[in-house]
Design an enzyme around this catalytic site. Structure first.
Site, PDB file in Angstrom:
ATOM      1  N   HIS A 116      89.714  83.265   9.968  1.00 19.83           N
ATOM      2  CA  HIS A 116      90.559  83.507  11.131  1.00 19.83           C
ATOM      3  C   HIS A 116      90.909  84.989  11.202  1.00 19.83           C
ATOM      4  O   HIS A 116      90.893  85.689  10.187  1.00 19.83           O
ATOM      5  CB  HIS A 116      91.837  82.685  11.033  1.00 19.83           C
ATOM      6  CG  HIS A 116      91.621  81.215  11.174  1.00 19.83           C
ATOM      7  ND1 HIS A 116      92.649  80.342  11.426  1.00 19.83           N
ATOM      8  CD2 HIS A 116      90.491  80.459  11.103  1.00 19.83           C
ATOM      9  CE1 HIS A 116      92.176  79.110  11.508  1.00 19.83           C
ATOM     10  NE2 HIS A 116      90.865  79.153  11.304  1.00 19.83           N
TER      11      HIS A 116
ATOM     12  N   GLU B  47      93.712  86.597  11.525  1.00 23.77           N
ATOM     13  CA  GLU B  47      94.826  87.035  10.689  1.00 23.77           C
ATOM     14  C   GLU B  47      94.426  87.100   9.215  1.00 23.77           C
ATOM     15  O   GLU B  47      94.786  88.046   8.512  1.00 23.77           O
ATOM     16  CB  GLU B  47      96.026  86.076  10.838  1.00 23.77           C
ATOM     17  CG  GLU B  47      96.566  85.988  12.251  1.00 23.77           C
ATOM     18  CD  GLU B  47      95.943  84.863  13.076  1.00 23.77           C
ATOM     19  OE1 GLU B  47      96.637  84.364  13.978  1.00 23.77           O
ATOM     20  OE2 GLU B  47      94.777  84.485  12.825  1.00 23.77           O
TER      21      GLU B  47
ATOM     22  N   CYS C 142      97.879  79.800  12.971  1.00 24.42           N
ATOM     23  CA  CYS C 142      97.825  78.441  12.435  1.00 24.42           C
ATOM     24  C   CYS C 142      98.629  78.393  11.134  1.00 24.42           C
ATOM     25  O   CYS C 142      98.998  79.438  10.587  1.00 24.42           O
ATOM     26  CB  CYS C 142      96.376  78.024  12.193  1.00 24.42           C
ATOM     27  SG  CYS C 142      95.633  78.797  10.744  1.00 24.42           S
TER      28      CYS C 142
ATOM     29  N   CYS D 293      97.204  80.626   8.304  1.00 24.75           N
ATOM     30  CA  CYS D 293      97.449  82.055   8.489  1.00 24.75           C
ATOM     31  C   CYS D 293      98.917  82.401   8.257  1.00 24.75           C
ATOM     32  O   CYS D 293      99.226  83.419   7.631  1.00 24.75           O
ATOM     33  CB  CYS D 293      97.009  82.477   9.884  1.00 24.75           C
ATOM     34  SG  CYS D 293      95.217  82.383  10.122  1.00 24.75           S
TER      35      CYS D 293
END
Length: 151
Positions: free
Chosen positions: A52, A54, A82, A85
């Site tokens: 992801h 992040e 999410c 993260c």
């Protein structure tokens, strides 16, 4: 630089990622007013479900700064982080996070993680993926060993 400028960059990264066939997620990690890392969601490139934006920014910043601690940093993310993260931000000492698009904004597009947040709020034994302790017979001392090795 201002929060809005950093967020515009995160959104621009997300748009660029969409243009290259990726998901609409970008992140910028800032420390002491300076951008330390810029990243996009790379799951489409790597088949790594943890890639992801992040997480990628955290990995990049930790490598650049030579430390797993990012105390005092701020993350600007195009989408609502999410749970994975957000947990990584807590574990690394990120002090604040901003997002441009909420889970509600992403719901109609299959981009919301609200259901995962709801699942994670349940007791581990009640989750659809239950978490249970299983220590093999005779297993002991792992954490003490780690403490001794650290000096």
């Amino acid at each position: 630089m201002s929060d809005e400028i950093f967020m515009r960059e995160a959104v621009a990264l997300a748009r660029s990622n969409v243009a290259r066939g990726g998901r609409p997620f970008g992140a910028v990690l800032v420390r002491d007013g300076q951008i330390v890392a810029r990243a996009v969601n790379r799951t489409h490139e790597t088949n790594d479900p943890t890639a992801h934006a992040e997480i990628e920014a955290i990995r990049q910043a930790s490598s650049t700064l030579g430390t797993p601690r990012l105390d005092g940093s701020t993350i600007y993310a195009s989408g609502h982080p999410c749970p994975m993260c957000l947990a990584a931000m807590h574990l690394t000492g990120v002090k604040a996070a901003f997002f441009a698009y909420s889970n509600e904004d992403g719901e109609a597009f299959g981009l919301s993680t609200a259901r995962v947040y709801a699942e994670m709020a349940r007791e581990p034994q009640a989750q659809s993926l239950p978490l249970r302790r299983l220590r093999p017979a005779g297993e002991a001392g792992l954490y003490e060993e780690w403490t001794r090795k650290r000096g």
